[in-house]
Every structure is written in C-alpha cells, then in structure tokens.
Write a protein that holds these residues in place. Structure first.
Motif, mmCIF file in Angstrom:
data_model
loop_
_atom_site.group_PDB
_atom_site.id
_atom_site.type_symbol
_atom_site.label_atom_id
_atom_site.label_comp_id
_atom_site.label_asym_id
_atom_site.label_seq_id
_atom_site.Cartn_x
_atom_site.Cartn_y
_atom_site.Cartn_z
ATOM 1 N N LEU B 11 3.558 40.465 27.598
ATOM 2 C CA LEU B 11 2.822 39.650 28.568
ATOM 3 C C LEU B 11 3.222 38.183 28.516
ATOM 4 C CD1 LEU B 11 0.544 40.036 30.674
ATOM 5 C CD2 LEU B 11 -1.073 39.387 28.901
ATOM 6 N N ASP B 102 -6.590 32.807 32.410
ATOM 7 C CA ASP B 102 -5.798 33.411 33.488
ATOM 8 C C ASP B 102 -5.846 34.926 33.400
ATOM 9 O OD1 ASP B 102 -4.729 31.057 34.798
ATOM 10 O OD2 ASP B 102 -3.717 30.699 32.903
ATOM 11 N N VAL B 103 -5.937 35.439 32.192
ATOM 12 C CA VAL B 103 -6.109 36.886 32.011
ATOM 13 C C VAL B 103 -6.802 37.108 30.665
ATOM 14 C CG1 VAL B 103 -3.775 37.199 31.033
ATOM 15 C CG2 VAL B 103 -4.940 39.146 32.042
ATOM 16 N N ASN B 124 -15.322 47.754 29.019
ATOM 17 C CA ASN B 124 -15.880 48.137 30.306
ATOM 18 C C ASN B 124 -16.825 47.049 30.831
ATOM 19 O OD1 ASN B 124 -16.968 49.443 32.451
ATOM 20 N ND2 ASN B 124 -17.983 51.054 31.295
ATOM 21 N N CYS B 126 -16.902 43.881 30.028
ATOM 22 C CA CYS B 126 -16.171 42.660 30.363
ATOM 23 C C CYS B 126 -15.376 42.830 31.657
ATOM 24 C CB CYS B 126 -15.244 42.263 29.219
ATOM 25 S SG CYS B 126 -16.143 41.766 27.742
ATOM 26 N N ALA B 127 -14.773 44.015 31.833
ATOM 27 C CA ALA B 127 -13.996 44.253 33.050
ATOM 28 C C ALA B 127 -14.871 44.112 34.289
ATOM 29 C CB ALA B 127 -13.352 45.643 33.012
ATOM 30 N N GLN B 128 -16.141 44.448 34.136
ATOM 31 C CA GLN B 128 -17.038 44.376 35.289
ATOM 32 C C GLN B 128 -17.629 42.984 35.489
ATOM 33 O OE1 GLN B 128 -19.725 47.575 34.479
ATOM 34 N NE2 GLN B 128 -18.296 49.122 35.216
ATOM 35 N N ASN B 129 -17.702 42.204 34.429
ATOM 36 C CA ASN B 129 -18.459 40.961 34.539
ATOM 37 C C ASN B 129 -17.646 39.675 34.469
ATOM 38 O OD1 ASN B 129 -21.464 41.743 34.608
ATOM 39 N ND2 ASN B 129 -20.604 43.056 33.026
ATOM 40 N N VAL B 130 -16.453 39.749 33.918
ATOM 41 C CA VAL B 130 -15.694 38.525 33.776
ATOM 42 C C VAL B 130 -14.952 38.239 35.089
ATOM 43 C CG1 VAL B 130 -13.406 39.214 32.957
ATOM 44 C CG2 VAL B 130 -14.586 37.314 31.865
ATOM 45 N N PRO B 133 -8.695 38.460 35.785
ATOM 46 C CA PRO B 133 -8.149 39.803 35.542
ATOM 47 C C PRO B 133 -8.303 40.205 34.076
ATOM 48 C CG PRO B 133 -6.640 38.522 36.885
ATOM 49 C CD PRO B 133 -7.708 37.573 36.417
ATOM 50 N N VAL B 134 -8.550 41.473 33.853
ATOM 51 C CA VAL B 134 -8.787 41.975 32.495
ATOM 52 C C VAL B 134 -7.738 43.044 32.172
ATOM 53 C CG1 VAL B 134 -10.413 43.182 30.977
ATOM 54 C CG2 VAL B 134 -11.264 41.557 32.670
ATOM 55 N N LEU B 135 -7.059 42.853 31.065
ATOM 56 C CA LEU B 135 -6.056 43.821 30.626
ATOM 57 C C LEU B 135 -6.587 44.561 29.402
ATOM 58 C CD1 LEU B 135 -3.142 44.984 30.743
ATOM 59 C CD2 LEU B 135 -2.442 43.089 29.315
ATOM 60 N N ILE B 136 -6.738 45.860 29.528
ATOM 61 C CA ILE B 136 -7.276 46.663 28.427
ATOM 62 C C ILE B 136 -6.131 47.427 27.779
ATOM 63 C CG2 ILE B 136 -8.867 48.524 27.822
ATOM 64 C CD1 ILE B 136 -10.444 47.666 30.413
ATOM 65 N N VAL B 137 -5.888 47.113 26.525
ATOM 66 C CA VAL B 137 -4.762 47.729 25.814
ATOM 67 C C VAL B 137 -5.307 48.702 24.774
ATOM 68 C CG1 VAL B 137 -2.685 47.325 24.463
ATOM 69 C CG2 VAL B 137 -3.438 45.609 26.107
#
Lengths: 150, 150
Positions: B11, B102-103, B124, B126-130, B133-137
């Motif tokens: 990234l 930025d991410v 989950n 954070c992906a909905q509330n932040v 863009p959210v990158l889940i690894v």
C-alpha cells in the motif's frame, strides 16, 4: 464508480503492471408466476426483453467503468471484466477467490441501521468471507476528495 | 502485525511521503469491586501495577510495529503513534476521523459466526462508521503471501 475512481487515484501504482478486474453481478432472474399459480406472468418474448434490458444495463455500466479506467488510469492499466449472475455477495466472493485477487475493492452504500438489517451489507459479507484483503470505499458526503492523496 | 506488514509491502508507495499512524486502543480499566460490594477488590498499589503492565504491553506492541516499519518500509516512512483508552471500535473510528486519515487499515481476527455475534467485529463496526476508506487485511491460512504483489 466512486470506489473505482478512488482506486485509480490512490491504489494503482504508476510503476506497476496492475490489472483491474471489474466484477459485475447480475441479479438472478425472478420467476414470475401468474397470481393464480397456473402459469407464468410473462410470455417468453417479454422475458427475453427483460433479459435484454438487464444485459444492456450491465454493458452500459461496464463500459462506463472501462472509460473511467482509460481516462483516470495513470498509465495503460489493464482491465478485465467478469459478469456473473447471482447474489452479489456470492458472485463477488467466488470471483475474488477464483482469480486470487490481491485486493478486493468495494463501494459501500452506507445504508442506515434499519435498511442494513433487511438488505444485509454486501461489503460486510465479503469482508468476512473473502480470503484476500478487502478495501471498502465509501462515497464521502462531500464528494470532492476522490483525488486526495493516499 | 500482518496487516501492517501487508500495507508496507503493498500500500505504501515508494515514491510518496506517506505517513503511517499507528493507533493503539488500551481497554478501559475495569473497576473491580469486592464480592460484597463494599469496597474495591484491588488496592491502589495493585491497580497501579496493573496499569503499568498494560502500559508496558502497549509500548512493547508499538515498538514492534515501529521496528517493522523501519525494516520493511521501502524508504524512510514516517511513523506516528496514537494511544487512547477505550473501546477499540470508538478509539479507532474517532482517531481516524480526527486525523482525516486517507485510508484506515485494520487487521481482522476472522472470528467464526458465534464468537462474532458475542464479541462484535471491530473491523465491521469501523467499516460502517468511519468516514474514510477502510482496508481489512486478514491473515491468510498459509501466511506466506505477505509480500505478494498488489
């Protein structure tokens, strides 16, 4: 489209030979039976017409995405397309695993609590079930930062 | 740690001046009352000792992460640290929004259905509330592809 644009500006490296694979999930054809259950509501001609409509829609969206890749990609970014029929959650997870994607980028509708409870969240499902890293890109309220730096 | 390693390899651009901001959420201190409810189970000395333990743990993890940035970062990647006390879901969302990230990159425990239902999924949430863009690894089953290409 916003997620694609964001990726072209922030994720695709100028120096690499990345390939973008656009995945499009066509919803499965609903079987419309007539109210008395004795036959189908739509004639074969009408069903063919509905199918054509859905195919045209898919083509139009894919073309729009390809155009965005050509115009916003820093160099000649390679683009491939996968179109499958089915629940988007299954289509996306299966396609991403099958092609061994390095990262799955998804948009997010940002549904509220109620709508999400009924519709489920495609991005949430994929983040939990797909093997590769998942990047969820939400359209910001003010959509002016698509070209923001990484 | 896997998510950080993946980000350093896939990234962080070699040519950019990206800054990695490590967010560490210390769980809030539980107030231990004695079984009869008349006082506290632990003396102030013991509480101080527990606090020291938690601070040491935080420092140790942050140091490990910083070392990884130094060793695996392509160039002199800038690293900053945020340590806050609270529910990790709140700490991460608030920090990411506050610093206008930025991410947001997160690891994922990959809990099963039952454990997730009880514990909730931080990624989950954070992906909905932040906002960003959210990158889940996720750590792959065979953890040999941390250095895979983007």
């Amino acid at each position: 489209m916003y997620a694609l644009s964001w990726s072209l500006h922030n994720l695709i490296s100028q120096t690499s030979n990345d390939t973008i694979i656009l995945i499009y999930a066509k919803p499965p054809r609903t079987v419309y039976t007539s109210p008395d259950g004795t036959g189908y509501l739509f004639s074969p001609d009408m069903l063919a017409s509905i199918d054509k409509c859905r195919n045209d829609l898919a083509s139009s969206i894919i073309e729009k995405a390809k155009k965005m890749c050509r115009e916003q990609g820093d160099n000649e970014v390679k683009v491939e397309v996968i179109i499958e029929t089915g629940d988007p959650r299954d289509v996306i997870c299966q396609a991403a695993d099958k092609i061994h994607a390095d990262v799955l980028v998804m948009g997010s509708h940002g549904y509220g609590l109620i709508k999400r409870a009924f519709l489920g969240s495609v991005s949430n499902h994929c983040a939990q079930n797909v093997k590769c890293p998942v990047l969820i890109v939400k359209k910001p309220k003010s959509s002016s930062s698509a070209t923001g730096t990484k």
